[in-house]
Design a protein around this motif. Structure first.
Motif, PDB file in Angstrom:
ATOM      1  N   THR A   1     -50.710 118.375  50.436  1.00 50.86           N
ATOM      2  CA  THR A   1     -49.787 119.433  50.880  1.00 50.86           C
ATOM      3  C   THR A   1     -50.130 120.795  50.278  1.00 50.86           C
ATOM      4  O   THR A   1     -49.310 121.702  50.288  1.00 50.86           O
TER       5      THR A   1
ATOM      6  N   LEU B   1     -44.134 119.498  57.297  1.00 52.11           N
ATOM      7  CA  LEU B   1     -43.025 119.537  56.344  1.00 52.11           C
ATOM      8  C   LEU B   1     -42.321 118.179  56.255  1.00 52.11           C
ATOM      9  O   LEU B   1     -41.894 117.758  55.168  1.00 52.11           O
TER      10      LEU B   1
ATOM     11  N   HIS C   1     -40.086 117.699  53.008  1.00 49.57           N
ATOM     12  CA  HIS C   1     -39.274 118.911  52.988  1.00 49.57           C
ATOM     13  C   HIS C   1     -38.431 118.897  54.274  1.00 49.57           C
ATOM     14  O   HIS C   1     -38.682 119.641  55.229  1.00 49.57           O
TER      15      HIS C   1
END
Length: 895
Positions: A515, A540, A545
């Motif tokens: 990431t 994401l 996230h």
């Protein structure tokens, strides 16, 4: 042929058949809605005797003819005497009230078991039969009769008025298509099925009639769809009645409107100065619809009827008049009408050019008529292929896959141009990408290697899109290979294409667990911006996230760009997966429901759609529905064709089998998922290995559980995953014994790793361990906290399980009872096993526990499954067998 799209109606009928009361149900639906087909399925729904009678309109003038036919079919000694009396009453002395009373008494006196009576088209029976049957239908209690009647309208004056009614509406669009494609035919055409579904409004009879006519045309070599679509003969009488009631002026205007999809009112006014009077009449009759300055016939079958009712000479004259009148008001209409009167070589190409403009304006149905007309006139020229390619690409960008595929395949049959072959074949691949079909990366590479030099810009775009597709299938090696080959076309690639390729690289990295580049911003516009938002949101999600991913998908969904439809639809699917991974069960269920409402045709990501259906059914505790969806999902999955979906389906089924205590099923499904998952480098993709550790512990296979945990830990090295940290911490605590286990659970719960659902699961396992060590109050408190968290996430299945632990087991301490294998059972299950061992039968056990015999049978089946026994004798022997006095490793109680 199985009924399609009528599952809810069949469920309603089944509830009446199986209900404890003797009752009647009226099935109400207009002509062609499938009342007869639905009623004909009733004899197959149960083992009860079924008497089926179809009303004969020819006998409707004969008093009590319908009733005597019904009694004859029932063939009951008591009822046969009543039928004989009715036949002897040639003078008509017996009144309807007298016959009604006699019949009701006869039904009470008969000795037959439950009987189902089905009257199709009951409103076509003679009036006296209707009155008698309607009277009896409200007084069936004690007769052991279940009555079904069908009728077109539930009129207040009808003898059947007031009966419980089942309104039979039209089929949905996708169900109509499925019905048509299931019909036996030598050759079917998907585009024809969709055109029929759109034109018939879900009326099954009209759809079957029209589809049959189109197949006949196709068999004759007429491959273009007729414009307008012809009407089915089944409804000609209704249309003739509606049209026959019009004034001559309104009928003339209706004839003009039937010649095109829509017409400009100003154009028609040049032909008929009194048009507004006629328009008002047509609008009042509901035969036409108005959109701004345009008029059109809303019912396409009515339009087909009016069109065919005109003679060829009248149609040609009207086309010529409209072409002349539209010269300066509607250029599209002028070329359309000229195509029927003055054929020129440029006419079909101009129609296709107009179709492109109409598609860009969002008028796809209108455009299809122009395209089909052009193909009727001149279907096989090379220039036709070039224009069809542009049409197919525009339709694809609008999400119109059926017509896009139809026209690209038509163009493929015509062209020999290598650049067009590349675009058309690549477009076919892109449609399959979005539908979730399996496309081998070698096929894409072969196409690009052979034809890429003829259109390098398109080749670069296809490779970038393909890389996104393979990355989302977790086939990272294939995605990277396509990106590597795209470098050869980088000089010809557009800025949008380069942006998509860069985002594809980001997605590959994120799925692999890297990431580092996730926060990198890219300024993009147009299609590249939509693709960028989609891929960024997906990255994401994989980086856990979830809030950021949710906001990104919402931003894309709020876009009003028509060319972004495919990215938006894909974002809706990714938003569901994002909610599932976040542990937000309530949000995920809501998003799936929205997906079902907005996109019911299984157009996009079919395998993923079925996977979501399986997950939703399990989450809501509907295991039977989940199994049905799983069977359907397997059609689109396969360890060879789509390993990611296959593994996710097995992981889902294994997860919920663990929840309901079916450990044998759980370990089989999870082991299958883990075997496939070894091909995916990132263990956080499937999230099934921690479940496998837990189920192995519950089975007492501690060595295998330890090995599974070590594999999970080694594969997760270097990954910054909160979910993984929580799953590993819970697994370590489950494997530990004594006070060390409690300490590890406390440490796992101290941090903030993982989401609410995972923390709740850890709390529940901690409560079970506390319970095992006799700390009942602490265990109950932990369970209550877990329940609150499950409620917060909307995880109904888990909440119900916690309730079962709180209410059924009542948190009593576990005491070793004979064979250690009995520890696999919950306390209430162990008590039930003891009763069996003492020789008590199911009826005696039910009476002792104040439950039904069925409940005892279900619980015994669960006990047999947990202990691996197949009979009461084996269960008795196992319950009575003494265990070893040697210390046994701790076995987690079964869920």
């Amino acid at each position: 042929m199985p009924l399609i799209g009528r599952s809810k109606e069949l469920d309603r009928i089944m509830s009446v058949i199986r209900g404890p009361k003797d009752s009647a149900l009226a099935v109400v639906g207009s002509k062609g809605t499938g009342k007869s087909a639905l009623l004909s399925a009733i004899p197959t729904l149960s083992d009860y005797r079924t008497v089926f009678l179809s009303a004969s309109a020819a006998e409707s003038d004969w008093p009590l003819s319908g009733l005597t036919a019904l009694l004859s079919d029932m063939d009951d000694p008591v009822l046969n005497r009543i039928a004989d009396e009715l036949l002897r009453d040639t003078s008509g002395a017996m009144s309807v009230p007298a016959v009604s009373s006699m019949l009701l008494n006869g039904l009470h006196q008969r000795s037959s078991s439950r009987t189902i009576i089905v009257l199709d088209d009951a409103d076509q029976l003679d009036p006296s039969s209707q009155a008698v049957i309607g009277f009896v239908a409200r007084r069936l209690t004690g007769t052991d009769i279940v009555l079904f009647v069908s009728m077109r309208e539930d009129l207040p004056e009808s003898p059947f008025s007031g009966l419980p009614a089942l309104a039979l509406g039209p089929l949905g669009y996708s169900d109509t298509v499925r019905m048509l494609e299931s019909l036996p035919a030598k050759r079917t055409t998907t585009a024809a099925a969709h055109a029929v579904a759109a034109a018939t409004g879900g009326n099954p009879l009209a759809a079957v009639d029209l589809y049959g006519r189109l197949l006949e045309r196709h068999a004759e070599g007429k491959y273009a769809l007729p414009v307008p679509l012809p009407s089915g003969s089944s409804f000609d009488a209704e249309y003739a009645s509606a049209v026959g009631a019009l004034t001559p002026g309104a009928r003339n205007v209706l004839d003009l409107l039937a010649l095109s999809f829509r017409s400009d009112i100003t154009t028609i006014e040049k032909i008929d100065r009194e048009v507004w009077t006629s328009v008002d009449e047509l609008l009042a009759a509901g035969l036409v619809k108005r959109t701004g300055p345009h008029l059109g016939i809303g019912d396409q079958l009515l339009r087909g009827y009016v069109f065919m009712a005109m003679t060829p000479a009248v149609r040609t004259a009207n086309h010529r008049a409209l072409a002349e009148a539209a010269g300066d008001t509607d250029p599209y209409a002028r070329r359309w009408h000229l195509s029927f009167t003055a054929l020129e070589r440029q006419t079909p190409f101009q129609l296709l050019r107009h179709a492109v403009d109409l598609i860009r304006g969002g008028e796809v149905g209108f455009a299809v008529e122009y395209i089909e007309r052009a193909l009727t006139i001149n279907p096989w020229e090379a220039e036709t292929a070039a224009r069809l390619t542009s049409v197919a690409e525009l339709l694809f960008n609008r999400g119109e896959f059926v017509y896009a595929r139809r026209y690209l395949e038509w163009a493929q049959r015509v062209t020999r141009n290598p650049a067009l072959i590349l675009r058309l074949t690549g477009l076919s691949f892109e449609i399959q990408f979005l539908q979730g079909a399996a496309v081998r990366s070698s096929m894409v590479l072969r196409l690009v290697k052979e034809f890429g030099q003829h259109d390098p810009a398109y080749a670069a775009s296809l490779l970038a899109i393909g890389a996104l597709y393979y990355a989302e299938r977790w086939e990272l090696q294939e995605a990277s290979e396509l990106l590597r080959h795209s470098n050869a076309f980088r000089g010809s690639a557009s800025a949008q294409c380069l942006g998509i390729a860069d985002r594809a690289k980001l997605l590959v990295e994120s799925i692999g667990g890297d990431t580092a580049n996730l926060g990198r911003k890219q300024e993009q516009t147009g299609t590249a911006r939509a693709a960028g938002l989609l891929v960024h949101g997906r990255a994401l999600t994989y980086a856990e996230h979830y809030e950021g991913a949710h906001e990104t998908f919402a931003l894309l969904n709020n876009s009003d760009e028509p060319g972004h439809i495919n990215w938006q639809k894909t974002a809706a699917f990714m938003a569901v997966d994002n909610a599932i991974r976040a542990g937000n069960v309530r949000a995920a269920v809501r998003l799936i429901d929205e997906l079902e409402l907005s996109e019911p045709e299984l157009k996009y990501h079919r395998a993923t759609r079925h996977l979501f259906r399986v997950w939703r059914a399990h989450s809501l505790g509907d295991d039977a529905q989940a199994r049905a969806y799983a069977t359907e999902a397997l059609r689109y999955a396969g360890a060879d064709s789509h390993p990611a979906i296959t593994a996710q389906l097995a992981a889902c089924q294994g997860h919920f089998a663990l929840l309901r205590g079916d450990l044998a099923e759980s370990v089989a499904q999870l082991s299958h998922a883990v075997d496939i998952g070894k091909g995916f480098s990132n263990p956080t993709l499937l999230r099934c290995e921690a479940d496998l550790v837990e189920v192995l512990i519950r089975l007492g296979r501690h060595h295998e559980a330890t090995q599974a945990l070590l594999r999970l830990e080694s594969r997760g090295v270097g990954l910054r995953s909160p979910w993984l940290m929580m799953a590993v911490a819970r697994s370590r605590a489950l494997l530990a014994d004594g006070e060390q286990s409690l300490q590890l659970f406390s440490q796992a719960l101290e941090g903030r790793n993982g989401h609410t659902l995972e923390r709740a699961r850890t709390l529940m396992c901690y409560a079970e361990r506390l319970h095992a060590f006799g700390r009942l109050r602490d265990a109950r408190d932990a369970l209550l906290r877990a329940k609150v968290m499950f409620d917060e996430a909307g995880a109904d299945a888990w909440t119900q399980h916690v309730d079962a632990l709180l209410l059924d087991e009542r948190m009593e301490p576990v005491r070793p009872q004979g064979n250690p294998a009995m520890l696999l059972l919950a306390d209430h299950e162990r008590a039930l096993a003891k009763m069996v061992a003492r020789g008590m039968r199911n009826k005696e056990i039910a009476a002792t526990l104040y439950v039904s015999v069925r409940t005892v049978e279900v619980r015994l089946t669960a006990i047999y499954r947990k202990l691996g026994v197949e009979s009461r004798a084996q269960l008795t022997a196992l319950a009575a067998r003494k265990g070893s006095t040697a210390a046994e490793p701790y076995v987690l109680p079964v869920l």
